[in-house]
Design a protein around this motif. Structure first.
Motif, PDB file in Angstrom:
ATOM      1  N   SER A 163      61.889 -14.689 -14.054  1.00 35.24           N
ATOM      2  CA  SER A 163      60.912 -14.443 -12.993  1.00 35.24           C
ATOM      3  C   SER A 163      59.613 -13.873 -13.553  1.00 35.24           C
ATOM      4  N   GLU A 164      59.739 -12.950 -14.528  1.00 37.27           N
ATOM      5  CA  GLU A 164      58.550 -12.354 -15.125  1.00 37.27           C
ATOM      6  C   GLU A 164      57.830 -13.353 -16.023  1.00 37.27           C
ATOM      7  N   LEU A 165      58.595 -14.179 -16.735  1.00 31.26           N
ATOM      8  CA  LEU A 165      57.985 -15.242 -17.539  1.00 31.26           C
ATOM      9  C   LEU A 165      57.197 -16.194 -16.649  1.00 31.26           C
ATOM     10  N   HIS A 166      57.786 -16.546 -15.533  1.00 39.59           N
ATOM     11  CA  HIS A 166      57.128 -17.461 -14.588  1.00 39.59           C
ATOM     12  C   HIS A 166      55.816 -16.864 -14.109  1.00 39.59           C
ATOM     13  N   ARG A 167      55.820 -15.560 -13.794  1.00 34.46           N
ATOM     14  CA  ARG A 167      54.593 -14.914 -13.318  1.00 34.46           C
ATOM     15  C   ARG A 167      53.527 -14.888 -14.402  1.00 34.46           C
ATOM     16  N   LEU A 168      53.910 -14.505 -15.626  1.00 38.04           N
ATOM     17  CA  LEU A 168      52.949 -14.429 -16.721  1.00 38.04           C
ATOM     18  C   LEU A 168      52.319 -15.789 -17.004  1.00 38.04           C
ATOM     19  N   PHE A 169      53.149 -16.805 -17.118  1.00 40.99           N
ATOM     20  CA  PHE A 169      52.627 -18.138 -17.430  1.00 40.99           C
ATOM     21  C   PHE A 169      51.775 -18.670 -16.285  1.00 40.99           C
ATOM     22  N   SER A 170      52.187 -18.401 -15.061  1.00 41.87           N
ATOM     23  CA  SER A 170      51.400 -18.848 -13.907  1.00 41.87           C
ATOM     24  C   SER A 170      50.042 -18.161 -13.883  1.00 41.87           C
ATOM     25  N   ASP A 171      50.015 -16.867 -14.203  1.00 48.27           N
ATOM     26  CA  ASP A 171      48.751 -16.139 -14.245  1.00 48.27           C
ATOM     27  C   ASP A 171      47.800 -16.737 -15.273  1.00 48.27           C
ATOM     28  N   CYS A 172      48.363 -17.336 -16.329  1.00 51.92           N
ATOM     29  CA  CYS A 172      47.534 -17.955 -17.379  1.00 51.92           C
ATOM     30  C   CYS A 172      47.254 -19.427 -17.095  1.00 51.92           C
ATOM     31  N   GLY A 173      47.662 -19.886 -15.920  1.00 51.84           N
ATOM     32  CA  GLY A 173      47.372 -21.264 -15.540  1.00 51.84           C
ATOM     33  C   GLY A 173      48.431 -22.261 -15.944  1.00 51.84           C
ATOM     34  N   LEU A 174      49.613 -21.784 -16.339  1.00 52.02           N
ATOM     35  CA  LEU A 174      50.707 -22.674 -16.741  1.00 52.02           C
ATOM     36  C   LEU A 174      51.870 -22.477 -15.774  1.00 52.02           C
ATOM     37  N   SER A 175      51.922 -23.291 -14.747  1.00 51.56           N
ATOM     38  CA  SER A 175      52.955 -23.141 -13.729  1.00 51.56           C
ATOM     39  C   SER A 175      54.119 -24.082 -14.003  1.00 51.56           C
ATOM     40  N   GLY A 176      55.256 -23.767 -13.404  1.00 48.29           N
ATOM     41  CA  GLY A 176      56.425 -24.644 -13.489  1.00 48.29           C
ATOM     42  C   GLY A 176      57.150 -24.622 -14.810  1.00 48.29           C
ATOM     43  N   ILE A 177      57.191 -23.461 -15.502  1.00 52.83           N
ATOM     44  CA  ILE A 177      57.852 -23.435 -16.812  1.00 52.83           C
ATOM     45  C   ILE A 177      59.346 -23.729 -16.697  1.00 52.83           C
ATOM     46  N   GLU A 178      59.913 -23.532 -15.499  1.00 52.98           N
ATOM     47  CA  GLU A 178      61.336 -23.825 -15.342  1.00 52.98           C
ATOM     48  C   GLU A 178      61.616 -25.312 -15.456  1.00 52.98           C
ATOM     49  N   ASN A 179      60.571 -26.136 -15.380  1.00 50.76           N
ATOM     50  CA  ASN A 179      60.741 -27.587 -15.474  1.00 50.76           C
ATOM     51  C   ASN A 179      60.506 -28.114 -16.886  1.00 50.76           C
ATOM     52  N   TRP A 180      60.311 -27.209 -17.858  1.00 46.03           N
ATOM     53  CA  TRP A 180      60.034 -27.655 -19.220  1.00 46.03           C
ATOM     54  C   TRP A 180      61.294 -28.042 -19.979  1.00 46.03           C
ATOM     55  N   THR A 181      62.463 -27.755 -19.424  1.00 45.52           N
ATOM     56  CA  THR A 181      63.695 -28.155 -20.100  1.00 45.52           C
ATOM     57  C   THR A 181      63.905 -29.645 -19.916  1.00 45.52           C
ATOM     58  N   PRO A 182      64.691 -30.286 -20.816  1.00 49.52           N
ATOM     59  CA  PRO A 182      64.986 -31.714 -20.662  1.00 49.52           C
ATOM     60  C   PRO A 182      65.685 -31.988 -19.340  1.00 49.52           C
ATOM     61  N   PRO A 183      65.550 -33.208 -18.786  1.00 48.78           N
ATOM     62  CA  PRO A 183      66.142 -33.530 -17.482  1.00 48.78           C
ATOM     63  C   PRO A 183      67.647 -33.289 -17.421  1.00 48.78           C
ATOM     64  N   GLU A 184      68.356 -33.505 -18.570  1.00 50.57           N
ATOM     65  CA  GLU A 184      69.810 -33.340 -18.536  1.00 50.57           C
ATOM     66  C   GLU A 184      70.237 -31.890 -18.550  1.00 50.57           C
ATOM     67  N   THR A 185      69.274 -30.953 -18.765  1.00 51.80           N
ATOM     68  CA  THR A 185      69.597 -29.520 -18.767  1.00 51.80           C
ATOM     69  C   THR A 185      69.187 -28.924 -17.430  1.00 51.80           C
ATOM     70  N   PRO A 186      70.152 -28.600 -16.538  1.00 53.45           N
ATOM     71  CA  PRO A 186      69.806 -28.129 -15.198  1.00 53.45           C
ATOM     72  C   PRO A 186      69.085 -26.794 -15.175  1.00 53.45           C
TER      73      PRO A 186
END
Length: 212
Positions: A163-186
């Motif tokens: 959650s904190e990683l998501h906030r930090l990256f979003s604040d820097c203009g990089l949203s959706g880091i939870e989607n950076w994993t490969p499609p086969e990794t839920p």
């Protein structure tokens, strides 16, 4: 752009692994009284004197592992902050503050205001407040060569869970880091799994922008 940082971080992780392995081997050898001189007349040491009042084997192992976990997290946090600093430096060299969008500009100027409000705190002890104000003015007026003050956006108030990683990256203009994993990794198995993925994503992002 980020490969040197990734290499340094990976070497530091390997060093932690080597230390844990070395310490485990040392414990087992001492515990089994296997330390001995290999050649006649060779200088030896007294394991008893070295151990002194050392903790028992179990507590020794627990302390070693706790130190390894603490060091691993520190390396991870340092990696996250440094890679975001480099990304912000890239943004300030490639875009004006206005072109980064209203939401980014608002977050940034609020962060600058927070620095000014809390300038007496230890975390800002190395900042030149006059330079911060001047830099913010350059950014807001669209001046070329401006500098994004990373501390305005990189304010981690707790451990870097997802959650904190998501906030930090979003604040820097990089949203959706939870989607950076490969499609086969839920989902991420751990926050540490994100380290290599962040580097690969940002290296690819910089390469696509012609930045090395």
């Amino acid at each position: 752009m980020h490969t040197a940082l990734l290499d340094r971080s990976l070497k530091a992780f390997v060093a932690v692994r080597k230390h844990v392995s070395f310490s485990a081997n040392l414990r087992s050898q001492i515990g089994a009284s296997m330390l001995e001189c290999k050649a006649e007349g060779a200088k030896c040491f007294d394991a008893g004197k070295i151990l002194g009042e050392a903790a028992d084997g179990i507590n020794w192992r627990v302390i070693d592992h706790c130190a390894a976990v603490t060091r691993t997290y520190a390396l991870f946090e340092s990696f996250v902050m440094q890679i975001l600093r480099e990304y912000l430096a890239f943004l300030s060299g490639a875009y004006t503050l206005r072109s980064l969008g209203d939401e980014f500009s608002i977050r940034y100027t609020r962060g600058i205001g927070k620095i000014l409000q809390e300038q007496g705190k230890h975390r800002y002890r190395d900042l030149d407040v006059a330079a911060v104000i001047s830099g913010a003015s350059d950014a807001m007026t669209g001046k070329s060569g401006y500098h994004l003050q990373a501390e305005a956006l990189l304010r981690a108030e707790q451990n870097l869970r997802m959650s904190e990683l998501h906030r930090l990256f979003s604040d820097c203009g990089l949203s959706g880091i939870e989607n950076w994993t490969p499609p086969e990794t839920p989902q991420f198995r751990s926050e540490g799994e994100l380290l290599g993925l962040m580097a690969m994503f940002l290296v690819g992002d910089a390469a696509g922008s012609g930045v090395e």
